[in-house]
Design an enzyme around this catalytic site. Structure first.
Site, PDB file in Angstrom:
ATOM      1  N   TYR A 198      11.239   2.446  -4.811  1.00 35.32           N
ATOM      2  CA  TYR A 198      10.208   1.419  -4.715  1.00 35.32           C
ATOM      3  C   TYR A 198      10.460   0.532  -3.506  1.00 35.32           C
ATOM      4  O   TYR A 198      11.573   0.413  -3.003  1.00 35.32           O
ATOM      5  CB  TYR A 198      10.139   0.573  -5.994  1.00 35.32           C
ATOM      6  CG  TYR A 198      11.335  -0.314  -6.246  1.00 35.32           C
ATOM      7  CD1 TYR A 198      11.378  -1.628  -5.756  1.00 35.32           C
ATOM      8  CD2 TYR A 198      12.422   0.129  -7.003  1.00 35.32           C
ATOM      9  CE1 TYR A 198      12.470  -2.455  -6.005  1.00 35.32           C
ATOM     10  CE2 TYR A 198      13.512  -0.688  -7.256  1.00 35.32           C
ATOM     11  CZ  TYR A 198      13.533  -1.982  -6.759  1.00 35.32           C
ATOM     12  OH  TYR A 198      14.612  -2.795  -7.005  1.00 35.32           O
ATOM     13  N   CYS A 199       9.371  -0.092  -3.032  1.00 37.34           N
ATOM     14  CA  CYS A 199       9.428  -1.074  -1.950  1.00 37.34           C
ATOM     15  C   CYS A 199       8.278  -2.049  -2.170  1.00 37.34           C
ATOM     16  O   CYS A 199       7.644  -2.033  -3.226  1.00 37.34           O
ATOM     17  CB  CYS A 199       9.374  -0.403  -0.576  1.00 37.34           C
ATOM     18  SG  CYS A 199       7.957   0.686  -0.334  1.00 37.34           S
ATOM     19  N   THR A 200       7.991  -2.887  -1.212  1.00 39.05           N
ATOM     20  CA  THR A 200       7.012  -3.960  -1.416  1.00 39.05           C
ATOM     21  C   THR A 200       5.618  -3.443  -1.731  1.00 39.05           C
ATOM     22  O   THR A 200       5.032  -3.779  -2.753  1.00 39.05           O
ATOM     23  CB  THR A 200       6.955  -4.872  -0.173  1.00 39.05           C
ATOM     24  OG1 THR A 200       8.266  -5.307   0.155  1.00 39.05           O
ATOM     25  CG2 THR A 200       6.075  -6.075  -0.433  1.00 39.05           C
ATOM     26  N   GLY A 202       4.717   0.087  -0.862  1.00 44.33           N
ATOM     27  CA  GLY A 202       4.720   1.539  -0.964  1.00 44.33           C
ATOM     28  C   GLY A 202       4.923   2.305   0.319  1.00 44.33           C
ATOM     29  O   GLY A 202       5.275   3.485   0.285  1.00 44.33           O
ATOM     30  N   ILE A 227       5.778  -2.697  -5.462  1.00 46.14           N
ATOM     31  CA  ILE A 227       5.953  -3.794  -6.408  1.00 46.14           C
ATOM     32  C   ILE A 227       4.639  -4.538  -6.636  1.00 46.14           C
ATOM     33  O   ILE A 227       4.313  -4.938  -7.759  1.00 46.14           O
ATOM     34  CB  ILE A 227       7.026  -4.767  -5.894  1.00 46.14           C
ATOM     35  CG1 ILE A 227       8.369  -4.057  -5.741  1.00 46.14           C
ATOM     36  CG2 ILE A 227       7.166  -5.976  -6.822  1.00 46.14           C
ATOM     37  CD1 ILE A 227       9.361  -4.798  -4.872  1.00 46.14           C
TER      38      ILE A 227
END
Length: 348
Positions: A198-200, A202, A227
């Site tokens: 996951y990241c901010t 995508g 997220i």
């Protein structure tokens, strides 16, 4: 010749934004696409979106576009129609901020870059279109209940310091470029396990998932929309949030709250706090976490040395620039917590 960049002083633009009561929508988006002439596309986009009062930061490259912006609420539908009129951007998901005061950006910057995310990868060495599967919030929660699942934070340490998914591996890195080989080494003996990245929003996981599949990982997943979208879906569907704390964002807000958990501490006094700021001494400008009490004590600076420097007359500050070291000239983002904060300014 039309103006293709801002010519108003940044301080003035920021003042206008802070004093404005105009409702704005903050959002992010990205799309991989083969652009023949990124510079021409950048110029066209600047002209089109300046007319719609779009603020924000957009990167354009031969591989596509990556943007974090804000749009006046009254012009949001017009912006959306304009964006979707571009064939390769038609239908692109817009990740709407979950904790937004409309003060995220104060001007429009569109830059041409080699890549829309600096990853250090040789895209010719693997198929970037063969990416991992996207997971909805419900699917994320279900897969996280599997004890074999490995959850990996593909963000930087200062992002994960204030918020993360429960049980996630959080690499101690300052750049995405550093994270890619480090995560691969960390998971070398777990290539057959389900992996959720996951990241901010995508975008980092899109490229990382393709790279890890290329490197032999078998069950690579990523959170659809990152997220931001996960939190939105949880709110919309009444799902329990497995992400706790704040989601760090790269705009004036510095973060959007996902849950009420405060999982980090002030880098100066150690009190519970998850507010990121930049040191008010412009010669330093280091990113760090500061509580209200320390902000008052140090006049929004990261140290006594910076506070002392900020208090000097402007001509003295100008004369000392480049001659005095500050936290921001010696250390990377968020590394301030390793320093002594009460040393006075040394101009010897």
């Amino acid at each position: 010749m039309p103006i293709l960049h801002n010519r108003v002083n940044n301080d003035e633009l920021k003042r206008r934004m802070l004093e404005s009561d105009e409702a704005r929508v903050t959002l992010s988006f990205y799309q991989y696409h083969n652009l023949e002439d990124p510079k021409q596309f950048r110029n066209e986009l600047f002209l089109r979106w300046s007319k719609l009062d779009v603020f924000g930061r957009i990167y354009v490259a031969k591989e596509g576009i990556n943007g974090q912006i804000s749009v006046p609420e009254s012009k949001f539908e017009g912006f959306k129609a304009d964006m979707y009129s571009i064939p390769w951007l038609n239908g692109v998901r817009l990740n709407i901020a979950v904790d937004d005061d409309g003060k995220s950006f104060y001007k429009l910057k569109i830059k041409v870059r080699d890549k829309i995310v600096a990853d250090g990868l040789d895209d010719e060495s693997f198929d970037v279109t063969k990416r991992g599967s996207h997971l909805s919030a419900e699917e994320v929660n279900a897969l996280m209940d599997d004890p074999d699942t490995v959850v990996v934070d593909m963000r930087n340490h200062y992002e994960s310091e204030v918020g993360y998914f429960e049980g996630a591996i959080r690499p101690d890195v300052e750049t995405f470029r550093e994270a890619l080989p480090l995560v691969e080494d960390m998971l070398e003996d777990q290539k057959d396990k389900p992996i959720i990245m996951y990241c901010t929003g995508g975008i980092r996981c899109e490229k990382a998932s393709a790279y890890y599949l290329h490197r032999g990982f078998q069950k690579v997943h990523m959170i659809d929309g990152g997220i931001i979208e996960y939190a939105r879906q949880c709110d919309q569907k009444g799902l329990p949030k497995r992400f706790i704390g704040k989601n760090f964002v790269f705009d004036e807000r510095m973060g959007e709250r996902i849950t009420n958990d405060v999982i980090s501490r002030c880098h100066q006094c150690g009190a519970p706090c998850d507010t990121h700021v930049n040191c008010a001494n412009d010669a330093c400008h280091i990113l760090f976490i500061q509580c209200p009490a320390c902000a008052e004590k140090y006049d929004a600076c990261c140290s006594k040395a910076c506070n002392d420097f900020k208090a000097l007359p402007e001509e003295e500050r100008e004369a000392l620039k480049g001659k005095v070291e500050f936290n921001g000239t010696k250390f990377g983002k968020g590394r301030y917590k390793a320093l002594r904060k009460d040393e006075p300014l040394d101009v010897s």
